[in-house]
Every structure is written in structure tokens, then in C-alpha cells.
Design a protein around this motif. Structure first.
Motif, PDB file in Angstrom:
ATOM      1  N   ASP A  54      -0.596   2.520  -2.443  1.00 54.58           N
ATOM      2  CA  ASP A  54      -1.950   2.759  -2.942  1.00 54.58           C
ATOM      3  C   ASP A  54      -2.994   1.846  -2.308  1.00 54.58           C
ATOM      4  O   ASP A  54      -4.187   2.096  -2.425  1.00 54.58           O
ATOM      5  CB  ASP A  54      -1.989   2.597  -4.467  1.00 54.58           C
ATOM      6  CG  ASP A  54      -1.165   3.676  -5.166  1.00 54.58           C
ATOM      7  OD1 ASP A  54      -1.111   4.815  -4.642  1.00 54.58           O
ATOM      8  OD2 ASP A  54      -0.576   3.373  -6.217  1.00 54.58           O
ATOM      9  N   ASP A  55      -2.554   0.785  -1.680  1.00 52.77           N
ATOM     10  CA  ASP A  55      -3.456  -0.139  -0.982  1.00 52.77           C
ATOM     11  C   ASP A  55      -2.724  -0.611   0.277  1.00 52.77           C
ATOM     12  O   ASP A  55      -2.342  -1.773   0.395  1.00 52.77           O
ATOM     13  CB  ASP A  55      -3.820  -1.330  -1.874  1.00 52.77           C
ATOM     14  CG  ASP A  55      -4.812  -2.267  -1.206  1.00 52.77           C
ATOM     15  OD1 ASP A  55      -5.577  -1.817  -0.332  1.00 52.77           O
ATOM     16  OD2 ASP A  55      -4.816  -3.473  -1.561  1.00 52.77           O
ATOM     17  N   LEU A  56      -2.519   0.317   1.206  1.00 50.98           N
ATOM     18  CA  LEU A  56      -1.668   0.061   2.362  1.00 50.98           C
ATOM     19  C   LEU A  56      -2.288  -0.982   3.285  1.00 50.98           C
ATOM     20  O   LEU A  56      -3.437  -0.858   3.698  1.00 50.98           O
ATOM     21  CB  LEU A  56      -1.408   1.364   3.118  1.00 50.98           C
ATOM     22  CG  LEU A  56      -0.204   1.367   4.049  1.00 50.98           C
ATOM     23  CD1 LEU A  56       1.075   0.982   3.310  1.00 50.98           C
ATOM     24  CD2 LEU A  56      -0.047   2.729   4.689  1.00 50.98           C
ATOM     25  N   ARG A  57      -1.506  -2.001   3.583  1.00 57.23           N
ATOM     26  CA  ARG A  57      -1.942  -3.125   4.399  1.00 57.23           C
ATOM     27  C   ARG A  57      -1.098  -3.227   5.660  1.00 57.23           C
ATOM     28  O   ARG A  57       0.024  -2.735   5.725  1.00 57.23           O
ATOM     29  CB  ARG A  57      -1.803  -4.440   3.607  1.00 57.23           C
ATOM     30  CG  ARG A  57      -2.683  -4.495   2.386  1.00 57.23           C
ATOM     31  CD  ARG A  57      -4.061  -4.760   2.808  1.00 57.23           C
ATOM     32  NE  ARG A  57      -5.070  -4.387   1.840  1.00 57.23           N
ATOM     33  CZ  ARG A  57      -6.347  -4.629   2.023  1.00 57.23           C
ATOM     34  NH1 ARG A  57      -6.766  -5.232   3.118  1.00 57.23           N
ATOM     35  NH2 ARG A  57      -7.216  -4.261   1.140  1.00 57.23           N
ATOM     36  N   CYS A  58      -1.640  -3.908   6.660  1.00 56.33           N
ATOM     37  CA  CYS A  58      -0.947  -4.145   7.917  1.00 56.33           C
ATOM     38  C   CYS A  58       0.252  -5.059   7.667  1.00 56.33           C
ATOM     39  O   CYS A  58       0.110  -6.127   7.064  1.00 56.33           O
ATOM     40  CB  CYS A  58      -1.920  -4.784   8.916  1.00 56.33           C
ATOM     41  SG  CYS A  58      -1.172  -5.233  10.496  1.00 56.33           S
ATOM     42  N   ALA A  59       1.421  -4.638   8.127  1.00 56.49           N
ATOM     43  CA  ALA A  59       2.635  -5.448   7.965  1.00 56.49           C
ATOM     44  C   ALA A  59       2.548  -6.752   8.746  1.00 56.49           C
ATOM     45  O   ALA A  59       3.215  -7.730   8.405  1.00 56.49           O
ATOM     46  CB  ALA A  59       3.856  -4.650   8.411  1.00 56.49           C
ATOM     47  N   TYR A  60       1.727  -6.791   9.778  1.00 57.19           N
ATOM     48  CA  TYR A  60       1.626  -7.974  10.635  1.00 57.19           C
ATOM     49  C   TYR A  60       0.645  -9.020  10.102  1.00 57.19           C
ATOM     50  O   TYR A  60       0.894 -10.208  10.197  1.00 57.19           O
ATOM     51  CB  TYR A  60       1.197  -7.581  12.047  1.00 57.19           C
ATOM     52  CG  TYR A  60       2.096  -6.568  12.721  1.00 57.19           C
ATOM     53  CD1 TYR A  60       3.447  -6.821  12.948  1.00 57.19           C
ATOM     54  CD2 TYR A  60       1.589  -5.348  13.146  1.00 57.19           C
ATOM     55  CE1 TYR A  60       4.256  -5.892  13.582  1.00 57.19           C
ATOM     56  CE2 TYR A  60       2.385  -4.417  13.780  1.00 57.19           C
ATOM     57  CZ  TYR A  60       3.721  -4.687  13.993  1.00 57.19           C
ATOM     58  OH  TYR A  60       4.514  -3.770  14.625  1.00 57.19           O
ATOM     59  N   CYS A  61      -0.520  -8.558   9.572  1.00 58.17           N
ATOM     60  CA  CYS A  61      -1.564  -9.524   9.215  1.00 58.17           C
ATOM     61  C   CYS A  61      -2.126  -9.376   7.810  1.00 58.17           C
ATOM     62  O   CYS A  61      -2.777 -10.288   7.309  1.00 58.17           O
ATOM     63  CB  CYS A  61      -2.714  -9.459  10.218  1.00 58.17           C
ATOM     64  SG  CYS A  61      -3.786  -8.006  10.010  1.00 58.17           S
ATOM     65  N   ARG A 121      -5.089 -15.486  14.995  1.00 58.60           N
ATOM     66  CA  ARG A 121      -6.080 -15.270  13.943  1.00 58.60           C
ATOM     67  C   ARG A 121      -5.847 -16.157  12.729  1.00 58.60           C
ATOM     68  O   ARG A 121      -6.598 -16.099  11.757  1.00 58.60           O
ATOM     69  CB  ARG A 121      -6.089 -13.796  13.541  1.00 58.60           C
ATOM     70  CG  ARG A 121      -6.672 -12.940  14.671  1.00 58.60           C
ATOM     71  CD  ARG A 121      -6.506 -11.446  14.507  1.00 58.60           C
ATOM     72  NE  ARG A 121      -6.697 -10.934  13.182  1.00 58.60           N
ATOM     73  CZ  ARG A 121      -5.979  -9.933  12.677  1.00 58.60           C
ATOM     74  NH1 ARG A 121      -5.031  -9.358  13.381  1.00 58.60           N
ATOM     75  NH2 ARG A 121      -6.217  -9.500  11.466  1.00 58.60           N
ATOM     76  N   GLY A 122      -4.789 -16.989  12.750  1.00 53.94           N
ATOM     77  CA  GLY A 122      -4.544 -17.933  11.660  1.00 53.94           C
ATOM     78  C   GLY A 122      -4.159 -17.275  10.348  1.00 53.94           C
ATOM     79  O   GLY A 122      -4.546 -17.743   9.274  1.00 53.94           O
ATOM     80  N   ILE A 123      -3.362 -16.220  10.400  1.00 51.90           N
ATOM     81  CA  ILE A 123      -2.927 -15.532   9.175  1.00 51.90           C
ATOM     82  C   ILE A 123      -2.096 -16.522   8.351  1.00 51.90           C
ATOM     83  O   ILE A 123      -1.088 -17.057   8.835  1.00 51.90           O
ATOM     84  CB  ILE A 123      -2.118 -14.259   9.528  1.00 51.90           C
ATOM     85  CG1 ILE A 123      -2.959 -13.293  10.379  1.00 51.90           C
ATOM     86  CG2 ILE A 123      -1.570 -13.593   8.284  1.00 51.90           C
ATOM     87  CD1 ILE A 123      -4.266 -12.848   9.764  1.00 51.90           C
ATOM     88  N   PRO A 124      -2.504 -16.787   7.106  1.00 52.03           N
ATOM     89  CA  PRO A 124      -1.880 -17.873   6.332  1.00 52.03           C
ATOM     90  C   PRO A 124      -0.420 -17.654   5.942  1.00 52.03           C
ATOM     91  O   PRO A 124       0.348 -18.601   5.890  1.00 52.03           O
ATOM     92  CB  PRO A 124      -2.768 -17.986   5.091  1.00 52.03           C
ATOM     93  CG  PRO A 124      -3.511 -16.706   5.004  1.00 52.03           C
ATOM     94  CD  PRO A 124      -3.602 -16.156   6.398  1.00 52.03           C
TER      95      PRO A 124
END
Length: 190
Positions: A54-61, A121-124
Motif C-alpha cells: 500500500d506504500d511501496l518503497r524502493c528496496a535499495y533506499c 546518498r547517505g541512506i541511514p
């Protein structure tokens, strides 16, 4: 500062500059149609990746997903890798990550200094994302096809000779276009 500093003339297109697109078309043209996942497979894949349909996000970032990326590339070194489009080889991705990753190995790319990579990009929560993708890789073995063996040497060689002929023709067209450009430029300057 001059107002002209904000202006950039578009870069002229080169016919031969499109060979990678043509090569990818030659590879993708021989791939079988992708296999759609069933609800159970998709649900399981998203659960492993820690993602919500329902809130699909990038698996990488973690940015909003806009597409599905081939975790294992379909094309490397101008030839098919043997992988196909199916849920065991597809993860939700944002455009930035998909374009940045290209045909690279996913884990090496994620941790690299490539432009727009998650590390750059500094993904935490990068380490956790890598762990989820590692679990995804272990979840289901993707289909791998030895295309050359399947179609036989003669048909395989014929396909790649067609590509070589097309690229040679593109080089010839580039030379003709260059000549035409010079004639037109000279006439415009006169």
C-alpha cells in the motif's frame, strides 16, 4: 555574472551513440515473456524486503518506488546474463536507484561511491536494507537460461552477426550525417 551563463545549447545527437540501446534491444528481444507472480509470492517477497504494497518503497533506499528493477541484470557485456523477468529477480525501486545501478551487481553498487547509490546518498538504514536483500536472494532461486545452448550455435551466431551489421550501418549513417551537418553549417555561415 552574464545572463548567458544560464544557457546551454542542447548536445547534438550522434547516431552511433545509440548502439547500447540497440544492443539492449537485441538482448531483450530474445528474452521470454516475464512470469507474473501470484499473490502469495508477491506478498512473501514484499515481507522479506520489509515493504508494504500500500506504500511501496524502493528496496535499495526507501524512496517511493516507481518501477521494478532486475536485481540480477538481464544484460552484461552486450550479452544476456541468462536471468529473466520474474519475482525472484525483481525488486521495487525508485528511478534514481534503478538508473544508477544499471547492470552492476546490486550489493557492490549499493555500497559504492557511484552517483546516486544509496551509500553516496547517505541512506541511514543501509546495512539493514542489504540484509533484507540478502534474505531475498536466498528466498527463491531465479530462473537461469543458457540461451546459446537453447537456440543452437547457428541461430545464436546469426543473431549477433545481425547486430554487428546494424552497428556497422549506424557508423556509415553517422558519417553521412556528419557530412550533411558540415554542408548545412557552411551554408548557414555563408
Amino acid at each position: 555574472m552574464s545572463i548567458l551563463s544560464c544557457f546551454r545549447m542542447p548536445t547534438p545527437v550522434k547516431i552511433i551513440g545509440r548502439t547500447s540501446t540497440i544492443t539492449n534491444s537485441f538482448v531483450n528481444g530474445i528474452l521470454p515473456p516475464g512470469r507474473w507472480p501470484n499473490e502469495e509470492e508477491l506478498s512473501e517477497a514484499l515481507e522479506i524486503l520489509g515493504l508494504d504494497a500500500d506504500d511501496l518503497r524502493c528496496a535499495y533506499c526507501g524512496d517511493a518506488a516507481t518501477e521494478w528493477d532486475h536485481l540480477r541484470p538481464l544484460v552484461t557485456r552486450k550479452r544476456p546474463t541468462g536471468f529473466i523477468s520474474e519475482i525472484a529477480n525483481l525488486v521495487p525501486a525508485c528511478g534514481k536507484c534503478n538508473q544508477s545501478k544499471g547492470a552492476r551487481e546490486w550489493q557492490e553498487w549499493m555500497m559504492s561511491s557511484a552517483p546516486r547509490s544509496p551509500a553516496t546518498r547517505g541512506i541511514p538504514d543501509l546495512e539493514e536494507r542489504v540484509r533484507r536483500l540478502e534474505r531475498f536472494v536466498e528466498w527463491k532461486r531465479p530462473t537461469w537460461v543458457n540461451f546459446e545452448k537453447e537456440v543452437g550455435d547457428e541461430l545464436w551466431e546469426s543473431h549477433w552477426k545481425n547486430l554487428d551489421r546494424l552497428v556497422a550501418l549506424m557508423r556509415e549513417c553517422e558519417d553521412t550525417a556528419r557530412q550533411m551537418r558540415e554542408v548545412i553549417s557552411n551554408r548557414l555561415q555563408a
